[in-house]
Write a protein that holds these residues in place. Structure first.
Motif, PDB file in Angstrom:
ATOM      1  N   GLY A  11       4.779   5.529  -2.572  1.00  0.00           N
ATOM      2  CA  GLY A  11       3.867   5.537  -1.428  1.00  0.00           C
ATOM      3  C   GLY A  11       4.334   6.441  -0.297  1.00  0.00           C
ATOM      4  O   GLY A  11       5.370   7.121  -0.391  1.00  0.00           O
ATOM      5  N   LEU A  13       5.549   5.893   2.826  1.00  0.00           N
ATOM      6  CA  LEU A  13       6.880   5.604   3.359  1.00  0.00           C
ATOM      7  C   LEU A  13       7.915   5.578   2.238  1.00  0.00           C
ATOM      8  O   LEU A  13       9.044   6.069   2.400  1.00  0.00           O
ATOM      9  CB  LEU A  13       6.852   4.250   4.089  1.00  0.00           C
ATOM     10  CG  LEU A  13       8.173   3.755   4.666  1.00  0.00           C
ATOM     11  CD1 LEU A  13       8.739   4.738   5.700  1.00  0.00           C
ATOM     12  CD2 LEU A  13       7.981   2.367   5.317  1.00  0.00           C
ATOM     13  N   ARG A  33       3.004   0.952  -9.098  1.00  0.00           N
ATOM     14  CA  ARG A  33       1.991   0.963 -10.164  1.00  0.00           C
ATOM     15  C   ARG A  33       1.438   2.364 -10.404  1.00  0.00           C
ATOM     16  O   ARG A  33       0.657   2.565 -11.316  1.00  0.00           O
ATOM     17  CB  ARG A  33       0.874  -0.042  -9.880  1.00  0.00           C
ATOM     18  CG  ARG A  33       0.098   0.146  -8.621  1.00  0.00           C
ATOM     19  CD  ARG A  33      -0.902  -1.001  -8.458  1.00  0.00           C
ATOM     20  NE  ARG A  33      -1.474  -1.010  -7.123  1.00  0.00           N
ATOM     21  CZ  ARG A  33      -2.155  -2.010  -6.608  1.00  0.00           C
ATOM     22  NH1 ARG A  33      -2.343  -3.106  -7.311  1.00  0.00           N
ATOM     23  NH2 ARG A  33      -2.646  -1.942  -5.392  1.00  0.00           N
ATOM     24  N   ASP A  47       2.972  -3.294 -12.295  1.00  0.00           N
ATOM     25  CA  ASP A  47       2.128  -3.933 -11.290  1.00  0.00           C
ATOM     26  C   ASP A  47       2.856  -5.200 -10.853  1.00  0.00           C
ATOM     27  O   ASP A  47       3.140  -6.078 -11.684  1.00  0.00           O
ATOM     28  CB  ASP A  47       0.749  -4.268 -11.887  1.00  0.00           C
ATOM     29  CG  ASP A  47      -0.206  -4.743 -10.801  1.00  0.00           C
ATOM     30  OD1 ASP A  47       0.271  -5.332  -9.798  1.00  0.00           O
ATOM     31  OD2 ASP A  47      -1.421  -4.516 -10.944  1.00  0.00           O
ATOM     32  N   LEU A  74       8.514  -2.480  -0.410  1.00  0.00           N
ATOM     33  CA  LEU A  74       7.547  -1.777   0.446  1.00  0.00           C
ATOM     34  C   LEU A  74       6.127  -1.842  -0.115  1.00  0.00           C
ATOM     35  O   LEU A  74       5.166  -1.577   0.617  1.00  0.00           O
ATOM     36  CB  LEU A  74       7.943  -0.295   0.587  1.00  0.00           C
ATOM     37  CG  LEU A  74       9.358   0.014   1.090  1.00  0.00           C
ATOM     38  CD1 LEU A  74       9.603   1.529   1.044  1.00  0.00           C
ATOM     39  CD2 LEU A  74       9.571  -0.510   2.502  1.00  0.00           C
ATOM     40  N   ALA A  76       2.518  -2.498  -1.058  1.00  0.00           N
ATOM     41  CA  ALA A  76       1.461  -3.321  -0.467  1.00  0.00           C
ATOM     42  C   ALA A  76       0.220  -2.462  -0.316  1.00  0.00           C
ATOM     43  O   ALA A  76       0.289  -1.232  -0.381  1.00  0.00           O
ATOM     44  CB  ALA A  76       1.875  -3.841   0.916  1.00  0.00           C
ATOM     45  N   ILE A  77      -0.915  -3.105  -0.101  1.00  0.00           N
ATOM     46  CA  ILE A  77      -2.081  -2.409   0.446  1.00  0.00           C
ATOM     47  C   ILE A  77      -1.773  -2.327   1.940  1.00  0.00           C
ATOM     48  O   ILE A  77      -1.606  -3.362   2.594  1.00  0.00           O
ATOM     49  CB  ILE A  77      -3.367  -3.208   0.146  1.00  0.00           C
ATOM     50  CG1 ILE A  77      -3.590  -3.233  -1.365  1.00  0.00           C
ATOM     51  CG2 ILE A  77      -4.561  -2.603   0.882  1.00  0.00           C
ATOM     52  CD1 ILE A  77      -4.589  -4.274  -1.834  1.00  0.00           C
ATOM     53  N   PRO A  78      -1.635  -1.099   2.501  1.00  0.00           N
ATOM     54  CA  PRO A  78      -0.903  -0.948   3.763  1.00  0.00           C
ATOM     55  C   PRO A  78      -1.687  -1.081   5.066  1.00  0.00           C
ATOM     56  O   PRO A  78      -1.156  -0.748   6.122  1.00  0.00           O
ATOM     57  CB  PRO A  78      -0.330   0.470   3.630  1.00  0.00           C
ATOM     58  CG  PRO A  78      -1.346   1.201   2.837  1.00  0.00           C
ATOM     59  CD  PRO A  78      -1.953   0.209   1.890  1.00  0.00           C
ATOM     60  N   ASN A  91      -3.120  -9.286  -3.278  1.00  0.00           N
ATOM     61  CA  ASN A  91      -2.129  -8.303  -3.744  1.00  0.00           C
ATOM     62  C   ASN A  91      -0.814  -8.437  -2.971  1.00  0.00           C
ATOM     63  O   ASN A  91       0.265  -8.526  -3.554  1.00  0.00           O
ATOM     64  CB  ASN A  91      -2.671  -6.879  -3.578  1.00  0.00           C
ATOM     65  CG  ASN A  91      -1.697  -5.835  -4.119  1.00  0.00           C
ATOM     66  OD1 ASN A  91      -1.489  -5.717  -5.321  1.00  0.00           O
ATOM     67  ND2 ASN A  91      -1.048  -5.108  -3.212  1.00  0.00           N
ATOM     68  N   SER A  95       2.404 -10.205  -4.687  1.00  0.00           N
ATOM     69  CA  SER A  95       3.459  -9.238  -5.023  1.00  0.00           C
ATOM     70  C   SER A  95       4.768  -9.658  -4.373  1.00  0.00           C
ATOM     71  O   SER A  95       5.829  -9.638  -5.005  1.00  0.00           O
ATOM     72  CB  SER A  95       3.118  -7.838  -4.492  1.00  0.00           C
ATOM     73  OG  SER A  95       1.959  -7.353  -5.067  1.00  0.00           O
ATOM     74  N   ALA A 114       8.981  -4.591   4.050  1.00  0.00           N
ATOM     75  CA  ALA A 114       8.096  -4.042   5.085  1.00  0.00           C
ATOM     76  C   ALA A 114       7.201  -5.144   5.617  1.00  0.00           C
ATOM     77  O   ALA A 114       6.328  -5.659   4.915  1.00  0.00           O
ATOM     78  CB  ALA A 114       7.243  -2.913   4.495  1.00  0.00           C
TER      79      ALA A 114
HETATM   80  N1  LIG Z   1       1.440   3.095   6.778  1.00  0.00           N
HETATM   81  C1  LIG Z   1       1.615   2.429   7.911  1.00  0.00           C
HETATM   82  O1  LIG Z   1       1.209   2.896   8.992  1.00  0.00           O
HETATM   83  C2  LIG Z   1       2.324   1.113   7.899  1.00  0.00           C
HETATM   84  C3  LIG Z   1       2.555   0.437   9.112  1.00  0.00           C
HETATM   85  C4  LIG Z   1       3.224  -0.771   9.111  1.00  0.00           C
HETATM   86  C5  LIG Z   1       3.672  -1.325   7.919  1.00  0.00           C
HETATM   87  N2  LIG Z   1       3.414  -0.659   6.746  1.00  0.00           N
HETATM   88  C6  LIG Z   1       3.884  -1.258   5.502  1.00  0.00           C
HETATM   89  O2  LIG Z   1       4.830  -0.364   4.927  1.00  0.00           O
HETATM   90  C7  LIG Z   1       4.737  -0.436   3.493  1.00  0.00           C
HETATM   91  C8  LIG Z   1       4.541   0.954   2.919  1.00  0.00           C
HETATM   92  O3  LIG Z   1       3.325   1.476   3.431  1.00  0.00           O
HETATM   93  P1  LIG Z   1       2.805   2.939   3.012  1.00  0.00           P
HETATM   94  O4  LIG Z   1       2.134   3.505   4.178  1.00  0.00           O
HETATM   95  O5  LIG Z   1       3.878   3.680   2.330  1.00  0.00           O
HETATM   96  O6  LIG Z   1       1.658   2.537   1.954  1.00  0.00           O
HETATM   97  P2  LIG Z   1       1.192   3.339   0.648  1.00  0.00           P
HETATM   98  O7  LIG Z   1      -0.141   2.783   0.256  1.00  0.00           O
HETATM   99  O8  LIG Z   1       1.290   4.807   0.856  1.00  0.00           O
HETATM  100  O9  LIG Z   1       2.282   2.903  -0.409  1.00  0.00           O
HETATM  101  C9  LIG Z   1       2.298   1.620  -0.960  1.00  0.00           C
HETATM  102  C10 LIG Z   1       2.661   1.734  -2.423  1.00  0.00           C
HETATM  103  O10 LIG Z   1       2.651   0.407  -2.970  1.00  0.00           O
HETATM  104  C11 LIG Z   1       2.106   0.482  -4.279  1.00  0.00           C
HETATM  105  N3  LIG Z   1       1.560  -0.839  -4.619  1.00  0.00           N
HETATM  106  C12 LIG Z   1       0.661  -1.568  -3.935  1.00  0.00           C
HETATM  107  N4  LIG Z   1       0.415  -2.705  -4.578  1.00  0.00           N
HETATM  108  C13 LIG Z   1       1.176  -2.696  -5.704  1.00  0.00           C
HETATM  109  C14 LIG Z   1       1.340  -3.583  -6.784  1.00  0.00           C
HETATM  110  N5  LIG Z   1       0.649  -4.735  -6.882  1.00  0.00           N
HETATM  111  N6  LIG Z   1       2.210  -3.258  -7.767  1.00  0.00           N
HETATM  112  C15 LIG Z   1       2.908  -2.081  -7.715  1.00  0.00           C
HETATM  113  N7  LIG Z   1       2.779  -1.192  -6.726  1.00  0.00           N
HETATM  114  C16 LIG Z   1       1.919  -1.502  -5.734  1.00  0.00           C
HETATM  115  C17 LIG Z   1       1.036   1.567  -4.193  1.00  0.00           C
HETATM  116  O11 LIG Z   1       0.753   2.100  -5.482  1.00  0.00           O
HETATM  117  C18 LIG Z   1       1.658   2.562  -3.241  1.00  0.00           C
HETATM  118  O12 LIG Z   1       2.345   3.612  -3.927  1.00  0.00           O
HETATM  119  C19 LIG Z   1       3.612  -1.420   3.186  1.00  0.00           C
HETATM  120  O13 LIG Z   1       4.168  -2.695   2.954  1.00  0.00           O
HETATM  121  C20 LIG Z   1       2.804  -1.445   4.458  1.00  0.00           C
HETATM  122  O14 LIG Z   1       2.105  -2.659   4.615  1.00  0.00           O
HETATM  123  C21 LIG Z   1       2.777   0.548   6.711  1.00  0.00           C
END
Ligand SMILES: NC(=O)c1ccc[n+]([C@@H]2O[C@H](COP(=O)([O-])OP(=O)(O)OC[C@H]3O[C@@H](n4cnc5c(N)ncnc54)[C@H](O)[C@@H]3O)[C@@H](O)[C@H]2O)c1
Length: 283
Positions: A11, A13, A33, A47, A74, A76-78, A91, A95, A114
């Protein structure tokens, strides 16, 4: 060499975290995934909703994943609104439950995960209790996404109460920004309202990765949440202008400099040694 499993490593981050930890001397396995874009990264497709596979991966059924020292979770659906509320909480919460339970069964004593700035009350339609915000007040989730993060923090707290050797860190990341996105900051400079939803904060993805590294080195048992933000705001307008216009009633707890973040990072600096150095202003 210490070994760490990073979930969500493909993802936004996660890619920064995987690279940073590899460069810092960790033996990193990324699980997600979707495939990792960099073929030099050891990655496994799974997954996380498949509890059997998560348990299998962490309890060392194959050599690559055995003897893990730590887990960074990390995946998650972000954000709210990307999928239905039901899909998001299903999810994210399940997870996390699978990852935390597998880590527990594998005897892993260090988990960094996260959480999110949203637990502080974003989008602040109800104003924050004071600024800079900190970790001292009760979470105020305003969406199912945020509620999933609050419940994950609570889960971590209880697991640490059951296991006095376990150290779990919840990083309440601000809005994660890849440096290539900085030119888009011009889009909201003329309007104090456009970014009021997170008190004009952000976290440079490189410093987000640094926070993960620091959290991995934090050995104190128990659960601890930390706000993780870049040291400055996303705005050229000063904090005085922004607060006067948008939150005139909110108490200013201490003096802040013109562009200092209103997402307080003192706790992360003090306990983790988190010292972010990147800013959109340096471009
Ligand atoms: N992006 C932001 O601004 C932000 C802010 C605060 C917190 N966060 C948290 O930081 C973390 C990373 O965020 P991001 O921006 O990199 O999100 P992202 O969507 O870019 O990356 C998340 C990754 O998790 C994977 N994923 C999700 N559900 C899954 C599952 N059931 N099984 C396997 N893989 C799975 C996705 O395929 C994806 O590659 C998350 O937990 C998010 O909630 C993000």
């Amino acid at each position: 060499m210490r070994s760490v499993l990073v979930t969500g490593g493909s993802g936004k981050l996660g890619k920064f975290v995987v690279r940073h930890l590899m460069e810092s001397g960790w033996n990193v396995t990324s699980i997600d995934r979707v495939p990792h874009p960099d073929s030099r990264v050891w990655s496994t497709i799974v997954d996380l909703l498949d509890s059997g596979s998560v348990m299998d991966l962490m309890t060392g059924a194959n050599e690559r994943h055995s003897k893990l020292d730590a887990v960074v979770h990390l995946a998650a659906i972000p954000a709210p609104g990307l999928q239905s509320d039901k899909a998001t909480i299903n999810n994210n919460l399940n997870s996390t439950l699978n990852v935390f339970m597998a880590a527990r069964n594998a005897g892993i004593k260090k988990v960094v995960f996260a959480s999110s700035e949203t637990v502080l009350g974003l989008p602040f339609d109800t104003p924050p209790p004071y600024v800079p915000v900190d970790e001292e007040y009760e979470p105020r989730p305003e969406s199912f996404y945020s509620l999933s993060k609050v419940l994950e923090e609570r889960l971590a707290k209880e697991l640490c109460r059951w296991d006095h050797e376990l150290s779990m860190v919840g990083l309440r990341f601000s809005n994660v920004i890849d440096p290539i996105e900085y030119p888009s900051f011009e889009d909201f400079q003329d309007d104090a309202i456009k970014r009021k939803w997170n008190l004009w904060g952000y976290i440079d993805a490189r410093d987000g990765a640094l926070a993960v590294e620091k959290a991995l080195d934090y050995e104190t048992p128990g659960f601890e949440p930390f706000i993780i933000a870049s040291p400055d705001s996303v705005m050229r307008m000063t904090n005085t202008q922004l607060l006067q216009e948008v939150f005139p009633e909110v108490a200013l707890r201490r003096q802040v400099s013109e562009h200092e973040t209103l997402l307080g990072i003192e706790k992360a600096k003090r306990l983790l040694g988190f010292n972010p150095s990147n800013s959109w202003r340096d471009l």
